[in-house]
Write an enzyme that holds these catalytic residues in place. Structure first.
Site, mmCIF file in Angstrom:
data_model
loop_
_atom_site.group_PDB
_atom_site.id
_atom_site.type_symbol
_atom_site.label_atom_id
_atom_site.label_comp_id
_atom_site.label_asym_id
_atom_site.label_seq_id
_atom_site.Cartn_x
_atom_site.Cartn_y
_atom_site.Cartn_z
ATOM 1 N N GLY A 38 0.840 -1.192 0.000
ATOM 2 C CA GLY A 38 0.000 0.000 0.000
ATOM 3 C C GLY A 38 0.871 1.237 0.000
ATOM 4 C CB CYS A 62 5.198 -4.322 0.218
ATOM 5 S SG CYS A 62 6.055 -2.759 0.073
ATOM 6 C CE1 TYR A 63 1.130 0.823 5.682
ATOM 7 C CE2 TYR A 63 -0.489 -0.939 5.807
ATOM 8 C CZ TYR A 63 -0.013 0.281 6.240
ATOM 9 O OH TYR A 63 -0.671 0.954 7.235
ATOM 10 C CG HIS A 111 5.843 -5.774 -4.592
ATOM 11 N ND1 HIS A 111 4.571 -5.603 -4.111
ATOM 12 C CD2 HIS A 111 6.562 -4.708 -4.158
ATOM 13 C CE1 HIS A 111 4.507 -4.469 -3.440
ATOM 14 N NE2 HIS A 111 5.704 -3.905 -3.446
ATOM 15 C CD GLU A 161 2.724 -8.370 -5.524
ATOM 16 O OE1 GLU A 161 3.518 -9.115 -4.945
ATOM 17 O OE2 GLU A 161 2.453 -7.215 -5.120
ATOM 18 C CB SER A 190 -20.775 -1.150 -25.016
ATOM 19 O OG SER A 190 -19.902 -2.204 -24.665
ATOM 20 N N GLY A 191 -21.856 -3.981 -26.459
ATOM 21 C CA GLY A 191 -21.457 -4.945 -27.488
ATOM 22 C C GLY A 191 -20.021 -5.372 -27.295
ATOM 23 N N GLY A 192 -19.324 -4.712 -26.384
ATOM 24 C CA GLY A 192 -17.955 -5.102 -26.077
ATOM 25 C C GLY A 192 -17.953 -6.397 -25.279
ATOM 26 C CG ASP A 232 -14.940 -5.570 -20.675
ATOM 27 O OD1 ASP A 232 -14.380 -6.589 -21.116
ATOM 28 O OD2 ASP A 232 -14.381 -4.476 -20.525
ATOM 29 C CB SER A 233 -21.267 -4.570 -21.457
ATOM 30 O OG SER A 233 -21.168 -4.466 -22.844
ATOM 31 C CE LYS A 270 -11.464 -6.432 -22.981
ATOM 32 N NZ LYS A 270 -12.344 -5.271 -22.725
#
Ligand code: XMP
Length: 513
Positions: free
Chosen positions: A54, A81-82, A169, A171, A223-225, A227-228, A369
């Site tokens: 963080g 880390c944090y 890190h 990751e 939207s047709g993308g 994701d949606s 994605k």
């Protein structure tokens, strides 16, 4: 018991990468606010807890803290880390502020090669550091497991209580053996089951949505993308006809797209779609606006008004489904943190007026994605949908730099169609992640036939990327670039020059606006 890892987020840039690594190891996880109390976690029986990095320092009064009961619950904990500094402080260790923060690559020397955290990790390896404070005295029960030249305690562990901390890190890809170290924690130390795959994500999401929505109705902005469409398909599996999808044609789509999208959503994804033609309204609202942030705000505002009207027309709508992805979330704001800088206000994140009283369902909020694409395949969506390029919600408004007019949209659409057709048909490996044309506000002199021209400059952008958060410009073959340029100048009236964008992200962004 099904595997579950809780990731408590202290506002790190990399929190979602931790989630991603966990999923890659086959375990379900969720990112939760850093101050989630143990009483809320306990009923979900996490088999491991990861504390993220963080932006804050534990040495500053009021620094974000965690419920200390978590460290006494007997569940294995890894602080990164944090997160490690938090463990050190909370359990009675001591930290100092470094004169100079340590940032970037460092060589990790493993001092406890027998520690399960470092199984199969060489004694010397490259790690990624990013910290301003350092642990100088370990809490009781802990021993130092590794160091770097500038950090005496680069890893620490309390074997008995299975509480570990790493200052670097694991990751990020720059940490050479990060995946092994992370797998060592989850699988050797915490022994979480690897029982997660997309199929179970689908089942789990459907069950959660049903439990939450009851017999309520939902509305979704499509939207047709990818994701949606994926978000709507998933929610439609849970709610069936109680989900109404609204496709708003804002007139800022690519050539031929609006018609294709509606047909595809109805025929292929089997969604219940209402199409709204709002082309005129958006163009009017955008008239004379040159500032990209203003454009996004205006478009977002119009969108919301249209949704309000649509939602009102359906009796009893309670939920709004959005295909928000993790990169959208992180680039708009750092979750669970006051820190973080706004880069672009992606209009499809938040922005919902309170008075609409709609609750958000965001089933993709934790995904990248490529994971959304995998989810789309798990839902049986065809490649045609699953492999669609990302396309910004505000559409071509952010690719027509400056004033958005019908004529300028026409020029951009025609040029963009050529860019897409040529790149789609080229045998490229890797295939660029996203490619499009940008209409710049620059005009330049040219000569065509015997005449002098003074016309528009079109820029071509093609990038390779994994998730849109970082990107490199695609090394397209010169012959392909030549074909694109020649075709645009010959076939698109109003354009006499084509430039290719050779900037990566960062420092540039993918879109020009
Ligand atoms: P940037 O330009 O921020 O883009 O590097 C990263 C990815 O996000 C897409 N993008 C958007 N998507 N609404 C969206 O839904 C937006 O306002 C927006 N702006 C950028 C961009 O196309 C790229 O894939």
């Amino acid at each position: 018991m099904a595997g579950f890892v809780a990731i408590l987020d202290f506002g790190a840039q990399y929190s979602q990468l931790i989630a991603r690594r966990t999923r890659e190891l086959g375990t379900y996880c969720e990112i939760l606010p850093y101050d989630t109390p143990w009483s809320a976690l306990a009923p979900r029986t996490p088999q491991a807890i990861v504390l993220t990095g963080g932006p804050e320092s534990t040495l500053v009064p009021g620094a974000p803290g965690l419920d200390r009961a978590i460290l006494r619950a007997g569940v294995p904990v890894l602080g990164i880390c944090y997160g490690m500094q938090r463990i050190a402080r909370d359990l009675g260790g001591e930290l100092i502020k470094l004169d100079h923060a340590e940032y970037g690559p460092a060589t990790l020397s493993v001092e406890a090669p027998a520690s399960p955290l470092f199984a199969n990790v060489p004694t010397q390896s490259r790690v990624w550091m990013s910290h301003g404070d350092s642990v100088v005295r370990l809490p009781n029960g802990f021993s130092a497991l590794a160091s770097t030249a500038r950090c005496a305690v680069a890893a620490m562990g309390d074997v008995q209580h299975r509480i570990y901390g790493v200052q670097f890190h694991p990751e990020v890809v720059h940490t050479e053996h990060g995946r092994t170290i992370f797998a060592n924690f989850l699988q050797r130390i915490a022994q979480v089951p690897a029982d997660w795959e997309m199929g179970s994500f689908v089942e789990r999401s459907i069950a959660e949505i049903r439990a939450r929505a009851g017999d309520g109705k939902a509305i979704c902005a499509l939207s047709g993308g990818v994701d949606s469409t994926v978000a709507a398909t998933l929610v439609a599996r849970a709610l069936g006809e109680r989900l109404t999808c609204v496709f708003v044609d804002h007139g800022l789509l690519r050539k031929g797209e609006a018609e294709q999208v509606v047909e595809m959503l109805r025929e292929i994804a089997h969604l219940n779609v209402r199409a709204v033609d709002a082309r005129k309204r958006f163009l009017e609202a955008l008239s004379g606006i040159e500032d990209p942030e203003r454009k996004r705000v205006v478009i977002g505002h119009e969108f919301i008004r249209i949704f309000e009207a649509q939602a009102r027309a359906i009796e009893g709508v309670r939920f709004l489904v959005q295909g928000t992805l993790y990169p959208d979330v992180i680039e708009s704001k750092t979750p669970h943190s006051k820190a973080g800088h706004k880069i672009k206000s992606h209009h499809n994140v938040g922005g919902l007026p309170e008075e609409m009283h709609l609750e958000l369902i965001e089933p993709l909020r934790m995904l990248f994605k490529d994971e959304v694409r995998a989810l789309g395949r798990a839902l049986g969506l065809p490649e045609k949908i699953v492999r669609r390029q990302p396309f910004p919600g505000p559409g071509l408004a952010v690719r027509v730099i400056g004033d958005v007019t019908e004529e300028r949209l026409r020029i951009l659409r025609d040029a963009d169609a050529i860019v897409r057709e040529e790149i789609d048909n080229a045998p490229l490996d890797p295939h660029p992640w996203q490619y499009f044309a940008v209409l710049t506000p620059v005009r330049s002199v040219g000569v065509m036939g015997d005449g002098r021209t003074y016309a528009n400059l079109v820029a071509v952008r093609a990038i390779t990327s994994e998730d849109g958060m970082t990107a490199d410009w695609a090394r397209l073959p010169p012959e392909l670039l030549e074909r694109i340029s020649t075709r645009i100048v010959n076939e698109v009236p109003g354009v006499n020059r084509v430039a290719y964008d050779i900037t990566s992200k960062p420092p540039a962004t993918v879109e020009w606006e």
